[in-house]
Design a protein around this motif. Structure first.
Motif, PDB file in Angstrom:
ATOM      1  N   PHE A 387      42.826  64.559 -19.980  1.00 41.25           N
ATOM      2  CA  PHE A 387      41.912  65.252 -19.057  1.00 41.25           C
ATOM      3  C   PHE A 387      40.665  64.406 -18.783  1.00 41.25           C
ATOM      4  CE2 PHE A 387      38.066  67.837 -18.645  1.00 41.25           C
ATOM      5  CZ  PHE A 387      38.347  68.503 -17.454  1.00 41.25           C
ATOM      6  N   VAL A 388      40.050  63.861 -19.831  1.00 43.87           N
ATOM      7  CA  VAL A 388      38.806  63.099 -19.666  1.00 43.87           C
ATOM      8  C   VAL A 388      39.035  61.863 -18.817  1.00 43.87           C
ATOM      9  CG1 VAL A 388      37.045  61.768 -20.881  1.00 43.87           C
ATOM     10  CG2 VAL A 388      37.797  63.976 -21.799  1.00 43.87           C
ATOM     11  N   VAL A 389      40.100  61.111 -19.133  1.00 42.21           N
ATOM     12  CA  VAL A 389      40.365  59.873 -18.398  1.00 42.21           C
ATOM     13  C   VAL A 389      40.698  60.176 -16.943  1.00 42.21           C
ATOM     14  CG1 VAL A 389      41.925  57.907 -18.214  1.00 42.21           C
ATOM     15  CG2 VAL A 389      41.052  58.604 -20.454  1.00 42.21           C
ATOM     16  N   ALA A 390      41.551  61.218 -16.717  1.00 41.03           N
ATOM     17  CA  ALA A 390      41.908  61.568 -15.334  1.00 41.03           C
ATOM     18  C   ALA A 390      40.672  61.978 -14.542  1.00 41.03           C
ATOM     19  CB  ALA A 390      42.932  62.700 -15.340  1.00 41.03           C
ATOM     20  N   TRP A 391      39.794  62.745 -15.151  1.00 41.33           N
ATOM     21  CA  TRP A 391      38.569  63.189 -14.464  1.00 41.33           C
ATOM     22  C   TRP A 391      37.656  62.006 -14.169  1.00 41.33           C
ATOM     23  CZ3 TRP A 391      33.434  63.939 -16.686  1.00 41.33           C
ATOM     24  CH2 TRP A 391      32.549  64.575 -15.809  1.00 41.33           C
ATOM     25  N   MET A 392      37.550  61.064 -15.131  1.00 45.19           N
ATOM     26  CA  MET A 392      36.704  59.886 -14.924  1.00 45.19           C
ATOM     27  C   MET A 392      37.266  58.980 -13.842  1.00 45.19           C
ATOM     28  SD  MET A 392      35.652  58.927 -18.852  1.00 45.19           S
ATOM     29  CE  MET A 392      34.752  57.470 -18.303  1.00 45.19           C
ATOM     30  N   LEU A 393      38.595  59.023 -13.639  1.00 44.11           N
ATOM     31  CA  LEU A 393      39.212  58.203 -12.598  1.00 44.11           C
ATOM     32  C   LEU A 393      39.130  58.851 -11.228  1.00 44.11           C
ATOM     33  CD1 LEU A 393      42.388  56.896 -14.475  1.00 44.11           C
ATOM     34  CD2 LEU A 393      40.305  55.622 -13.904  1.00 44.11           C
ATOM     35  N   VAL A 401      43.356  69.142 -15.318  1.00 42.33           N
ATOM     36  CA  VAL A 401      43.767  70.196 -16.252  1.00 42.33           C
ATOM     37  C   VAL A 401      45.282  70.319 -16.286  1.00 42.33           C
ATOM     38  CG1 VAL A 401      43.715  72.686 -16.668  1.00 42.33           C
ATOM     39  CG2 VAL A 401      41.612  71.485 -16.085  1.00 42.33           C
ATOM     40  N   LEU A 402      45.912  70.275 -15.092  1.00 39.26           N
ATOM     41  CA  LEU A 402      47.375  70.371 -15.048  1.00 39.26           C
ATOM     42  C   LEU A 402      48.029  69.206 -15.786  1.00 39.26           C
ATOM     43  CD1 LEU A 402      48.095  71.590 -11.398  1.00 39.26           C
ATOM     44  CD2 LEU A 402      48.471  72.831 -13.536  1.00 39.26           C
ATOM     45  N   ARG A 403      47.445  68.006 -15.630  1.00 37.98           N
ATOM     46  CA  ARG A 403      48.022  66.854 -16.329  1.00 37.98           C
ATOM     47  C   ARG A 403      47.891  67.017 -17.838  1.00 37.98           C
ATOM     48  NH1 ARG A 403      46.890  60.769 -14.330  1.00 37.98           N
ATOM     49  NH2 ARG A 403      47.878  61.729 -12.488  1.00 37.98           N
ATOM     50  N   ALA A 702      53.895  61.899 -19.647  1.00 33.02           N
ATOM     51  CA  ALA A 702      53.041  62.961 -19.105  1.00 33.02           C
ATOM     52  C   ALA A 702      51.592  62.498 -18.990  1.00 33.02           C
ATOM     53  CB  ALA A 702      53.142  64.206 -19.989  1.00 33.02           C
ATOM     54  N   MET A 703      51.109  61.720 -19.959  1.00 31.44           N
ATOM     55  CA  MET A 703      49.726  61.239 -19.911  1.00 31.44           C
ATOM     56  C   MET A 703      49.504  60.329 -18.701  1.00 31.44           C
ATOM     57  SD  MET A 703      49.056  60.398 -23.949  1.00 31.44           S
ATOM     58  CE  MET A 703      47.362  59.851 -23.641  1.00 31.44           C
ATOM     59  N   LEU A 704      50.534  59.567 -18.332  1.00 27.55           N
ATOM     60  CA  LEU A 704      50.401  58.637 -17.212  1.00 27.55           C
ATOM     61  C   LEU A 704      50.657  59.309 -15.869  1.00 27.55           C
ATOM     62  CD1 LEU A 704      52.167  55.527 -18.792  1.00 27.55           C
ATOM     63  CD2 LEU A 704      49.709  55.886 -18.456  1.00 27.55           C
ATOM     64  N   GLY A 705      50.981  60.613 -15.879  1.00 24.08           N
ATOM     65  CA  GLY A 705      51.167  61.338 -14.623  1.00 24.08           C
ATOM     66  C   GLY A 705      52.552  61.224 -14.038  1.00 24.08           C
ATOM     67  N   PHE A 706      53.523  60.701 -14.797  1.00 24.80           N
ATOM     68  CA  PHE A 706      54.883  60.571 -14.290  1.00 24.80           C
ATOM     69  C   PHE A 706      55.658  61.895 -14.361  1.00 24.80           C
ATOM     70  CE2 PHE A 706      54.551  55.967 -15.879  1.00 24.80           C
ATOM     71  CZ  PHE A 706      53.970  55.574 -14.688  1.00 24.80           C
TER      72      PHE A 706
END
Length: 736
Positions: A387-393, A401-403, A702-706
């Motif tokens: 969540f933190v990394v996705a938001w920072m990107l 949140v979904l990721r 899942a962490m990488l969004g695949f």
């Protein structure tokens, strides 16, 4: 006003966390020796090996506590106190770590167990209802993802309908896991219920978020379906513990409910067994069981100790001989001097051995708990970082949140939670079709580890009843009328061999000697050698008959060997298991059977405690023992062994104490059960390996969004399906 012991210590400066003194528990203490006391408590909320470790570890650090032993099956916590130990401090320590306790009462324990069973059954029913009905509304939404697009209003309606059914059911059914997870977190640890609870709660939260925002992905049905599957395993575990609890109760039920007390003037009065004290004089009539351990003061008789020792031959008793509680008085009127109260009798001691031996901890459960302890910080940290990394990107908060939710969904420990239960259910189903009842999933696991088999002799390797050896039919016919008039086990065997016919009239049974009747030609006698005037002929079980003319006839008896016994011992040797015989019978009979089945290691004349000590010796030598027995004298050993089996003809107490029950006429099923247990162990380890590999691949993806939430749900369900299908391979065969 006088202070109680706990209050006095509190007022004298007890530590702040000890709180107030609380109720006086001194009335519930039992003296165990010089300065030693035992406090028995009923503990609430203990469900697993981690609970046992937490409770026993906490009390080990409590001042004044010498020992602590929790029986998970009964909820009974036996606490040994030092002379200065405060029982109130024990109760407060348990309250502090989330396991409230009250003085142990069998009725309260049974009611608590029954209440837990009703709660699990209700939760299981609600989860099943929710899973089925939530699916009705989810299937159209799923279909819309494959080209059958629903309008936004229709899809939202279906999602709210699924939420209206699935969410309340998930919350209600999930309370079983939520409470356990909360207790674990309060105690600073994690068990399997922690990730399950977090996964379910987060799934519901994300699903509501998606419904409110008119999104496409909701998982109300998945959450309640997961709980339904997990509750099946939890309810089965409760049912197995309930059966284990009944073993000790079955034992104590063999005690007479009351005793006949003799006053100084010789008058008799009935008294509840709990009121009998050492030194009381008791009267035991023929056909009655000895109520408590006692020494014969007057009278002669024969007693049947088969339930206690396994010995098939009735034992003569006379003044000065000790009779044990549970023995059956066969022939004469006895007056006993009680040596122990009912709670200290032989039967009661065996029951305590059963309770203390019922605390085996599943290796697989411990492995799952260890995996959970690693899983919780690793996976939830990974979800938070996602969540933190996705938001920072720069990814929107909703998508971030979904990721993060996808990470938790795809790595939900369903496969890990089902890895063992699915295997155990499949293995139990296969064995059930072969007539073997599996009463303990952990027992099936331990059966795969067994490398030595300890057999009781009577009723397991032999048929368990005396049979007349070769004798002349004419001689049998001469003695048959007297045999039919007697209730002695050997006389009944002789009468059975003779068939139907008349019984001697006017027969008189002489306690501990035999039976006699007068005919026209003279006196006839049937019984012991000395009673009929015959010479002793050795160590074989025998009856002598003297006819009216004074002629003597000898009848020898033996417990017949089961035809399958030799093949069973050979089959076990092929599988790498050594064998021994632990028998309560006499040495000659045990040696005879050991020689015929090919077991050089045997012990005879063992008491129930002696069998437990023999198992301890084998354990000290590094052996993992499978105990096979059927009598009351085997119950403690069955509970104490690494794993145990009992034939279907065994006493209820023996069947309750055993992990598996096999058909008595097919002892070869013992070897088949071992094969199935070993195959189940392989399937379980394969499932663990798959669950680990799945999480190592799915988590980073899942962490990488695949992986989106829908694919995550499919993958989670697919992983559970894989371990289940792997487990079902057990239904096809034995030793693979």
């Amino acid at each position: 006003m006088a202070l109680t012991e706990g209050e006095a210590q509190t007022s004298a400066g007890a530590p702040p966390d000890e709180g107030v003194g609380g109720p006086d528990l001194s009335a519930y203490l039992t003296e165990t020796g010089p300065g030693g006391r035992r406090l028995d408590l009923l503990v609430s909320g203990a469900h697993c090996a981690a609970c046992i470790a937490r409770i026993e570890g906490e009390l080990a650090d409590t001042p004044g506590v010498a020992s602590a032993r929790l029986n998970l099956s009964t909820g009974r916590l036996a606490v040994g106190l030092e002379p200065e130990g405060d029982p109130g401090r024990v109760v407060r320590a348990l309250d502090r770590i989330g396991y409230p306790a009250t003085p142990y009462d069998p009725d309260s324990a049974r009611q608590a167990q029954d209440r837990e069973g009703r709660e699990l059954a209700m939760a299981l029913a609600v989860a099943g209802f929710g899973a089925g009905n939530a699916m009705i509304f989810s299937v159209p939404v799923w279909a819309g993802l494959f080209g059958q697009e629903l309008g936004p209003a229709t899809r939202t309606f279906m999602q709210w309908a699924s939420a209206g059914v699935g969410a309340p059911c998930a919350v209600f059914a999930g309370m079983v896991f939520f409470r356990s997870a909360w207790k674990a977190l309060r105690a600073g640890r994690a068990n399997m219920d922690v990730p399950i609870s977090i996964g379910v709660i987060l799934t519901l939260v994300v699903s509501f978020q998606e419904t409110l925002l008119m999104g496409r992905d909701t998982y109300f049905d998945a959450a309640v379906t997961l709980l339904f599957l997990l509750l099946i395993g939890r309810w089965m575990d409760h049912a197995l513990r309930r059966r284990a609890r009944s073993a000790a109760a079955d034992l104590l039920a063999l005690q007479a409910p009351s005793a006949v007390l003799l006053a100084e003037d010789g008058t008799e009065r009935m008294s509840p067994l709990r009121l009998v004290r050492p030194g009381d004089r008791l009267r035991v009539r023929p056909g009655e069981r000895v109520p408590v351990d006692g020494v014969v003061e007057t009278g002669e008789s024969e007693i049947d100790n088969a339930l206690l020792t396994g010995e098939t031959t009735p034992q003569p008793v006379h003044p000065g001989v000790t009779c044990r509680a549970g023995a059956l008085n066969l022939t004469g009127l006895l007056t006993l001097r009680a040596e122990a109260a009912c709670e200290d009798s032989t039967l009661a001691r065996i029951a305590r051995l059963v309770e203390s031996g019922a605390q085996f901890r599943s290796t697989y459960v411990q492995l799952a708990d260890k995996a959970a302890a690693i899983y919780v910080p690793v996976v939830h940290t990974a979800a938070a970082l996602t969540f933190v990394v996705a938001w920072m990107l720069g990814i929107p908060v909703r998508e971030a949140v979904l990721r993060a939710a996808t990470v938790l969904i795809v790595t939900c420990p369903c496969a890990l939670g089902l890895a063992v239960p699915a295997v155990q259910v499949a293995a139990a189903s296969r064995l059930f079709r072969r007539g073997v009842l599996v009463k303990s999933g952990a027992g099936l696991e331990r059966l795969a580890e067994a490398d030595h088999v300890a057999f009781d002799k009577t009723g397991v390797l032999t048929e368990g009843r005396p049979r007349l050896l070769n004798a002349d039919p004419t001689d049998i016919a001469r003695a048959a009328p007297l045999a039919r008039a007697s209730s002695h086990p050997l006389a009944r065997a002789l009468a059975e061999a003779a068939g139907e016919g008349p019984a001697a009239t006017g027969a008189i049974e002489i306690a501990g000697q035999g039976i006699e009747a007068r005919a026209e030609a003279g006196l006839m006698r049937l019984g012991r050698a000395a009673f009929v005037g015959a010479p002793l002929s050795g160590n074989q079980t025998e009856l002598w008959f003297r006819d009216a003319d004074g002629a003597l006839f000898r009848f020898a008896f033996a417990d017949a060997l089961r035809p399958e016994a030799v093949g069973l011992v050979a089959a076990l040797a092929e599988r790498g298991l050594s064998a021994s015989i632990l028998s309560g019978d006499v040495e000659a009979a045990t040696l005879r059977v050991a020689g015929r089945v090919g077991i050089p290691d045997w012990r005879a004349g063992l008491t129930p405690q002696g069998k437990v000590e023999a198992l301890d010796d084998l354990k000290a030598a590094g052996r993992r023992v499978l105990m096979v027995g059927d009598g009351l004298n085997d119950v403690a050993a069955l509970s104490h062994a690494h794993v145990s089996m009992a034939p279907g003809t065994a006493l209820d107490a023996s069947q309750s104490a055993a992990d598996l029950v096999y058909p008595a006429d097919h002892p070869e099923r013992i070897a088949e059960a071992i094969d199935t247990a070993r195959a189940a162990r392989r399937r379980a380890m394969e499932n663990f390996a798959f669950a680990a590999l799945y999480n190592l691949v799915a988590g980073p993806a899942a962490m990488l969004g695949f992986v989106n939430p829908f694919v995550a749900a499919l993958a989670m369900s697919g992983s559970s399906l894989v371990v289940t299908l792997n487990a079902l391979r057990l239904l096809n065969g034995g030793r693979r």
